[in-house]
Each structure stands twice: as structure tokens, then as C-alpha cells.
Design an enzyme around this catalytic site. Structure first.
Site, PDB file in Angstrom:
ATOM      1  N   ASP A   8       0.947  -1.226  -0.097  1.00  0.00           N
ATOM      2  CA  ASP A   8      -0.015  -0.136  -0.011  1.00  0.00           C
ATOM      3  C   ASP A   8       1.138   1.242   0.035  1.00  0.00           C
ATOM      4  OD1 ASP A   8      -1.731   2.236   0.501  1.00  0.00           O
ATOM      5  OD2 ASP A   8      -2.361   1.426   2.604  1.00  0.00           O
ATOM      6  N   LYS A  70       2.938  11.315  -4.037  1.00  0.00           N
ATOM      7  CA  LYS A  70       2.160  10.647  -4.645  1.00  0.00           C
ATOM      8  C   LYS A  70       0.940  11.528  -5.143  1.00  0.00           C
ATOM      9  CE  LYS A  70      -1.385   7.061  -3.826  1.00  0.00           C
ATOM     10  NZ  LYS A  70      -1.829   6.134  -2.499  1.00  0.00           N
ATOM     11  N   GLU A 171      -7.178   0.655  -4.341  1.00  0.00           N
ATOM     12  CA  GLU A 171      -6.899   0.583  -2.632  1.00  0.00           C
ATOM     13  C   GLU A 171      -8.249   0.003  -2.131  1.00  0.00           C
ATOM     14  OE1 GLU A 171      -5.510   4.535  -1.951  1.00  0.00           O
ATOM     15  OE2 GLU A 171      -3.564   4.122  -2.691  1.00  0.00           O
TER      16      GLU A 171
HETATM   17  P1  ADP Z   1      -2.611   7.339   3.091  1.00  0.00           P
HETATM   18  O1  ADP Z   1      -3.010   6.095   2.675  1.00  0.00           O
HETATM   19  O2  ADP Z   1      -2.967   8.558   2.214  1.00  0.00           O
HETATM   20  O3  ADP Z   1      -1.011   7.455   3.107  1.00  0.00           O
HETATM   21  P2  ADP Z   1      -3.354   6.763   5.683  1.00  0.00           P
HETATM   22  O4  ADP Z   1      -4.332   5.921   5.610  1.00  0.00           O
HETATM   23  O5  ADP Z   1      -1.956   6.375   6.089  1.00  0.00           O
HETATM   24  O6  ADP Z   1      -3.118   7.513   4.297  1.00  0.00           O
HETATM   25  O7  ADP Z   1      -3.671   7.884   6.583  1.00  0.00           O
HETATM   26  C1  ADP Z   1      -3.054   9.103   6.820  1.00  0.00           C
HETATM   27  C2  ADP Z   1      -4.062  10.238   7.310  1.00  0.00           C
HETATM   28  O8  ADP Z   1      -4.525   9.470   8.615  1.00  0.00           O
HETATM   29  C3  ADP Z   1      -3.053  11.257   8.007  1.00  0.00           C
HETATM   30  O9  ADP Z   1      -3.637  12.552   7.521  1.00  0.00           O
HETATM   31  C4  ADP Z   1      -3.108  11.081   9.445  1.00  0.00           C
HETATM   32  O10 ADP Z   1      -2.817  12.294   9.880  1.00  0.00           O
HETATM   33  C5  ADP Z   1      -4.280  10.531   9.540  1.00  0.00           C
HETATM   34  N1  ADP Z   1      -4.410   9.930  10.884  1.00  0.00           N
HETATM   35  C6  ADP Z   1      -3.674   8.784  11.303  1.00  0.00           C
HETATM   36  N2  ADP Z   1      -4.058   8.647  12.686  1.00  0.00           N
HETATM   37  C7  ADP Z   1      -5.115   9.211  13.071  1.00  0.00           C
HETATM   38  C8  ADP Z   1      -5.973   9.321  14.053  1.00  0.00           C
HETATM   39  N3  ADP Z   1      -5.546   8.724  15.381  1.00  0.00           N
HETATM   40  N4  ADP Z   1      -6.905  10.526  14.070  1.00  0.00           N
HETATM   41  C9  ADP Z   1      -7.178  11.221  12.909  1.00  0.00           C
HETATM   42  N5  ADP Z   1      -6.155  10.940  11.852  1.00  0.00           N
HETATM   43  C10 ADP Z   1      -5.341  10.042  11.858  1.00  0.00           C
HETATM   44 MG    MG Z   2      -4.247   4.811   1.883  1.00  0.00          MG
END
Ligand code: ADP
Ligand code: MG
Length: 497
Positions: A8, A70, A171
């Protein structure tokens, strides 16, 4: 021996997994974490860091710390989205001769693909360390809304670091695959994925191991970053009010505020109140200035409620495309770190009229789905699982007077192949120009241009007599191939997009 993994490759965080026999396992990175920041930082001496150590450089080394590539990959420097985004990053972007985006860091020039390749190489290394074997092949996930250029660029990143891509999958499709694998239930499912940079909603039907995507919709510019930005904007405003100083131009201060805002946001998902404390944020006329603010959950929810509402408008569209009402769904799956926010869970539950599926780790489920898909391709999964995906946009060609003729309609199941017959518009016309576009508007100019090519050597004939067959083919990775064939002469021209 070599292993296959699922990746991912996220905007903000990436995650990798593999199948241990029939059990999906998330592979921790070299620091022992299950997710890795998709960040690369160039440090003196020509070296670079990836992941958490790179993220930690963001404050001290903002110009050479590259994140969120990305959002840039497969895009043009002068595209409207980029105009809007360019100033938001502290690192330097320049336009390539072909209009692509280049990133300048530590005196070197990189393509977004190369930056992504650094992240992939690191993930590959983590997997090799963990598994004790070489890793040469992977399934990589992309947002459902990624177009051809973005998918191809993702593949290019993998090949730069010597990784063979078995398949590119969406995804939300990966998430539902992982969900379906666990529960083995049949029914209609919505996958709501709110990550760091993108929002995707996909409606699928799962039936006896067959996953059929009914519709997909999303926004590549709506994600957790926007929630952070609301808080950042408020902090900057408050600071300006109090001290008359605009910190938005101070990249060093801005980076610290950004990090503190994200941390506060995460905390507010678990606690009703948190504090942002940034000593010595800058110096004012009377000495050092600080930021110290208490923020409670209700306040933050008010700052960001409209962002959640925007996701629900997109959900509405996806349901409409699927010809379903919310009440006909059997399950809602939450994916992406931002779905940990209680307001998101609450508003999604209200919108769909049900509680989202429990026991799903929103950060890991996509990588697990990718690992499962890798296993399926390798023929190592016992059950028959077929993955059917759809085209996120309509694909077609420009016609006379700037019109747009759709050849493959949006939400068509892929792989897909369709041929349509066209003809000439002038007498003795010897060549036709095929302009390939994607989009939904009947006007070519409103859609996104993908490629142009010419079919030459048509035999002289009155207008409307020659038959030109145009064939569109979308493969399982969502990549498009277009060919035009003059039926009279059998001449053919092809482009791969
Ligand atoms: P991506 O796939 O786009 O990289 P993720 O699924 O890893 O994203 O999500 C990342 C986002 O989730 C970030 O904006 C991060 O700040 C937010 N995030 C992670 N943990 C929390 C949480 N506990 N509460 C709110 N937002 C969160
Ligand atoms: Mg993601």
C-alpha cells in the site's frame, strides 16, 4: 527463493504485507512499525533517509525532505491542481521540458517516480530483512481515481528499484478483498477510504469469492492533510492576531506547526482535549514568541465538519452510480487513518444508516488485500477469488466539431475491450487524427487529453466511405491501449497510454 508482497504505497504512509501460508501478515519496517511515512530526506554527503528518520528531518531540513509525491506523480507542472498545490510544499519543484514535474533537492533533480522508488526500495528492503529472502515481485495499490499516467508512473517507480509489478489494484478493492477474505460473507459493500491526501468511495458486490466493483468515485484533493490545514490555518490566524506576525512565510516555523497540528488532530481522536505547545516559534520585537493553545474536540469538529460533508456528497454520487440506496448496503468498511476521527465515524454511520464494520485496522487492510491479490495471482490461494474492477472515467475520442464520443463508459468492468467504427469527413481524406481523451463531458475540450496519433495511408474515397475501426482496450492494471484500423487497407496504428 523469492517472496511476493503486497504494497500500500500511500500518500502519507505506506504499509507492506505478505501471506504466511493462508494468513496475511503485516511486515514491520526497520524501526519495528507497521506503517512507514512515505517521506524521503536528502542529507549532506549524498545520502538519503526514508520513513520515520526522514520525517524527523522535515523541520531541520525542509527543502530537502520530500513528502506527498503521490500527489505529484503522473501530473503536469502546469495542471490546475498543481498550481493550487505547488506553494504548499517547502521543497522546490520545477517544470521538466516535457511539462512533467521535477523535484530539486540537495542540488540534484529527481522525478516523482524516483522519489517513490526510494520509498519502495526501503519497503522492499524491510520485507527482505523480515522474510530473510529476496523480494522481487509485488502487487501495488493506487487510489481508484488514479488515471493512466498515474498508474504507469507508479509502475515506473517499481521498476526503478527492481521490483516487478504483478498487478496494480485499486485501494478500496484491496480493502474489500481483505474484508471478504476474513468474513466470507456475501453482499454489497461500501469502502470509505479517507487517507492523508485522497478520498475514495467504492461500492462492491461480493458473491462467493467474486468481487465486482459496482461504482467508484472520489477526490484526489481531499484527505487528512486538509484536516491538518484547517488547524494550521487557525493557528496562523491566531498568531497574526496576537503578534501581528505572519508565520506562513516562515517555512521552518510552518513545518513545526504542521507537525504539531497533525499530532493534536490524532490525539483528539482519543481524548476530548489537547494542547499545542511550540516554544520559540519565532522572534518578535520583544524577544522569543511561543504558540500555546488548548483545543477541544468539538472546536476541531466545527473546523472540519464540511470536509466530512464533502466526502458524503461523493458517497451519494457513488451510490447513485451503483443504482443503490444506502439502505441496500450490507456493510461499510472504513479505510485510511483519518477515519479514526470520531466525527468521521459518526457522520458516515448516520449517512449509511449503520455502524461501520468492526475489527478492521484502517492502516493495514489495503496492504493485506494487496498481499492476498499477489497470492491469488501466484496461484497460492486455495479459494477461487476473482477480482473485477472498473474504469473510473469514460474513455473515448474527439469527434468532428470538438465533440467527444465515449467508447468505454465510466464504471465498465475491466479488463475491457470495445471497438467502434468511424469514417472520414472529407472526400479523399488520406489520414485521420485520433485524439484520445478521458472524461464525462460531451465536449472534447472539457475532458482530459491522453494521447494523439495518426492513421495514415487511407485509400482515396468519398467522405463517409472508409471504415476506421477504433479499439479501446483497458487491461487488468487499468492501463489503456488504443488502436485504429483502416478496414479497407488493413493498416493499423496503436498507442499505449
Ligand atoms: P494514505 O494512505 O493517504 O497515506 P493513511 O491511511 O495512512 O493515508 O492515513 C493518513 C492520514 O490519517 C493522515 O492525515 C493522518 O494524520 C491521519 N491519521 C492517522 N491517525 C489518525 C488518528 N488517530 N486520528 C485522525 N487522523 C489520523
Ligand atoms: Mg491509503
Amino acid at each position: 527463493m523469492s517472496a511476493v508482497i503486497g504494497i500500500d504505497l500511500g500518500t502519507t504512509y505506506s504499509c507492506i504485507a505478505f501471506m504466511d501460508g493462508q494468513t496475511p501478515v503485516v511486515i514491520p519496517n526497520l524501526e519495528g512499525n507497521n506503517t512507514t511515512p512515505s517521506v524521503v530526506s536528502f542529507i549532506p554527503g549524498g545520502q538519503h533517509l526514508v520513513g520515520l528518520p526522514a520525517l524527523r528531518q522535515a523541520i531541520s531540513n525542509p527543502y530537502n525532505t520530500i513528502y506527498s509525491v503521490k500527489r505529484l506523480i503522473g501530473k503536469k507542472f502546469n495542471s490546475p491542481e498543481m498550481e493550487q498545490l505547488r506553494d504548499k510544499f517547502p521543497y522546490r519543484m520545477i517544470e521538466a521540458p516535457n511539462g512533467d514535474i521535477l523535484i530539486e533537492a540537495a542540488g540534484e533533480i529527481y522525478t516523482p517516480q524516483e522519489i517513490s522508488a526510494f520509498v519502495l526500495a526501503y519497503l522492499k528492503q524491510c520485507a527482505e530483512n523480515y522474510l530473510g529472502t529476496r523480494v522481487e515481485e509485488a502487487v501495488i495499490t493506487v487510489p481508484a481515481y488514479f488515471n493512466d499516467h498515474q498508474r504507469q508512473a507508479t509502475k515506473d517507480s517499481a521498476s526503478i528499484c527492481g521490483l516487478k509489478v504483478l498487478r496494480i489494484i485499486n485501494e478500496p478493492t484491496a480493502a474489500s478483498l481483505a474484508y471478504g477474505f476474513n468474513t466470507r460473507k456475501n453482499g454489497k459493500v461500501a469502502v470509505y477510504d479517507l487517507g492523508g491526501g485522497t478520498f475514495d468511495i467504492t461500492v462492491l458486490e461480493i458473491h462467493d469469492g467474486i468481487f465486482h466493483v459496482l461504482s467508484t468515485s472520489g477526490d484526489t484533493f481531499l484527505g487528512g492533510d486538509d484536516f491538518d490545514n484547517r488547524l494550521i490555518g487557525w493557528l496562523l490566524e491566531e498568531f497574526k492576531k496576537e503578534h501581528g506576525i505572519d508565520l506562513s512565510q516562515d517555512k521552518f516555523a510552518l513545518q513545526r506547526i504542521k507537525e504539531a497540528a497533525e499530532k493534536a488532530k490524532r490525539e483528539l481522536s482519543f481524548t476530548p482535549e489537547t494542547e499545542i505547545n511550540l516554544p520559540f516559534i519565532c522572534s518578535g520585537p520583544g524577544g522569543s514568541l511561543h504558540i500555546q493553545k488548548k483545543i477541544n474536540r468539538a472546536f476541531f469538529e466545527n473546523l472540519t465538519r464540511d470536509l466530512v460533508e464533502n466526502t458524503l456528497t461523493i458517497c451519494q454520487k457513488a451510490l447513485k452510480d451503483a443504482g443503490l440506496s444506502a439502505s441496500r448496503l450490507d456493510e461499510v468498511i472504513l479505510v485510511g487513518g483519518q477515519t479514526r476521527m470520531p466525527l468521521v465515524r459518526q457522520m458516515v454511520a448516520e449517512f449509511f444508516g449503520r455502524q461501520p464494520a468492526a475489527r478492521i485496522n484502517p492502516d493495514e487492510i489495503v496492504a493485506i488485500g494487496a498481499a492476498l491479490q499477489a497470492n491469488i495471482i501466484k496461484g497460492s490461494t486455495r479459494d477461487l477469488v476473482l477480482l473485477l474492477d472498473v474504469t473510473p472515467f469514460s474513455l473515448g475520442i474527439e469527434t468532428e466539431n470538438g465533440g467527444f464520443q465515449k467508447i468505454i463508459e465510466r464504471n465498465t468492468t475491466i479488463p475491457a475491450r470495445k471497438t467502434m467504427a468511424f469514417t472520414t469527413v472529407e472526400n479523399n481524406q488520406r489520414r485521420v487524427r485520433i485524439h484520445v481523451l478521458q472524461g464525462e463531458s460531451p465536449k472534447a475540450a472539457d475532458n482530459k487529453s491522453l494521447a494523439t496519433f495518426e492513421l495514415v495511408g487511407i485509400d482515396p474515397a468519398p467522405a463517409g466511405v472508409p471504415q476506421i475501426d477504433v479499439t479501446f482496450e483497458v487491461d487488468a492494471d487499468g492501463l489503456l491501449r488504443v488502436s485504429a484500423r483502416d478496414v479497407g487497407t488493413g493498416r493499423e496504428q496503436k498507442v499505449e497510454i
